[in-house]
Design an enzyme around this catalytic site. Sequence first.
Site, PDB file in Angstrom:
ATOM      1  N   ASP A 115      63.651 -23.148 -44.368  1.00 48.56           N
ATOM      2  CA  ASP A 115      63.478 -22.121 -43.556  1.00 48.56           C
ATOM      3  C   ASP A 115      62.016 -20.578 -44.652  1.00 48.56           C
ATOM      4  O   ASP A 115      61.877 -19.780 -43.934  1.00 48.56           O
ATOM      5  CB  ASP A 115      64.692 -20.694 -43.512  1.00 48.56           C
ATOM      6  CG  ASP A 115      65.858 -21.582 -43.330  1.00 48.56           C
ATOM      7  OD1 ASP A 115      65.925 -22.430 -42.296  1.00 48.56           O
ATOM      8  OD2 ASP A 115      66.735 -21.429 -44.088  1.00 48.56           O
ATOM      9  N   HIS A 126      65.386 -25.836 -37.255  1.00 45.74           N
ATOM     10  CA  HIS A 126      63.566 -25.718 -36.955  1.00 45.74           C
ATOM     11  C   HIS A 126      63.434 -24.586 -35.699  1.00 45.74           C
ATOM     12  O   HIS A 126      64.164 -25.196 -34.801  1.00 45.74           O
ATOM     13  CB  HIS A 126      63.192 -26.843 -37.063  1.00 45.74           C
ATOM     14  CG  HIS A 126      62.638 -27.371 -38.026  1.00 45.74           C
ATOM     15  ND1 HIS A 126      62.274 -28.861 -39.082  1.00 45.74           N
ATOM     16  CD2 HIS A 126      63.993 -27.759 -40.014  1.00 45.74           C
ATOM     17  CE1 HIS A 126      62.615 -28.880 -39.989  1.00 45.74           C
ATOM     18  NE2 HIS A 126      63.066 -28.048 -41.040  1.00 45.74           N
TER      19      HIS A 126
END
Length: 358
Positions: A12, A42
């Site tokens: 992340d 993503h």
Amino acid sequence: MVSIVVGGHFGDEGKGKIISYLALHDNPDVIARAGVGPNAGHTVYKNGRRYGLRMIPCGFVNDNARLFVGAGVLVDIPTFLKEVGETNTGDRIRLDKRCAIIEDKHKEEDVKDKHLKTTVGSTGTGCGPANADRVHRTIKLAQDYPALKGFLADVPEELNKALAEGKKVLVEGTQGFCLSLFYGTYPFVTSKDTTASMMASDVGLGPTRIKRVYVVFKAYMSRVGSGPFETELDEKRAKSPLWKRLLEAARAKGFSGNNPNEAMAQYFGEKGTVTGRMRRIGDFDFASARYACMINGATDVAVTCIDKIFPECAKARAYDGLSSEAKDYIKRIEEAVGVRVTLVSTGPDAYDVIDLRG
Ligand code: IMP
Ligand code: MG
């Protein structure tokens, strides 16, 4: 020429954003997804629409690129087919015939197993149990499933042929360095190594083929799930000038949380793409960043979300658009890791990037 993008912290870091910039700006002919599997989410935007992709390469934002998923990646068939439909990429995406397939039993085990669910804090997507079955050599591969028939390829052949023709290849890594099974905060890690060498192997590229390795860091840190987090924001860290200023801004927007960590997660919008869990927030860990760059063989460092901690830099696309505080911050990172910061992300748009690669 091959470039690999990997995460430098706990996942992340904004890899999706950096990949979409590289996919659009550098215009690679071929984009391949590596990494563990659908445990990674993503986030990427195309034509104003937000996608949280778990199987399809984020590089799909470039309509001309051919897309691949490497043999090392675990595939969740319903998620894959759903994302192919959403992204309308059926004609240009192929999976390696040797991708291992996650079955319902793997997902069930991942949420039922006390060690995986509670101690490790897995994403519950079946990746750990599927990789275990792969090591046991009892798992089924993509080539065993009729539903995937039209999607199969020999990904190493495709990628190495593209290279021989002088084409550009972009490899997307997933997760982050601190979640590596080998080098991360074991046992609070994912079920595979997450460094650039693993990503190259995932898609069938040898180490001598790799030209550039981009290690992506967020300007601050986050971690979803359990496990050590040395620089986690606590009452003491909250007293630093940086967090004092950010906490004030968060409170002004009505985000107060039960503690500073929660307030900042709300303010930053740090919520897991796959799990929906609130992420834990912390300071940039310079020591682990140096170690990550070393093992990844970083040629370039990308820093994302600089606008979240220095709002005056939002949407800047040139170095001069950074405030002196932001420039100092970038310099500190460069000095700590010993690698140049060549990409700085200043906003969610793919082109909100300061590109210093020269
Ligand atoms: P698993 O990969 O689902 O087995 O989860 C193991 C650990 O890695 C948990 O702490 C997850 O939250 C973490 N993890 C796995 N994939 C990602 C990711 O893409 N981003 C952030 N954390 C992840
Ligand atoms: Mg993610």
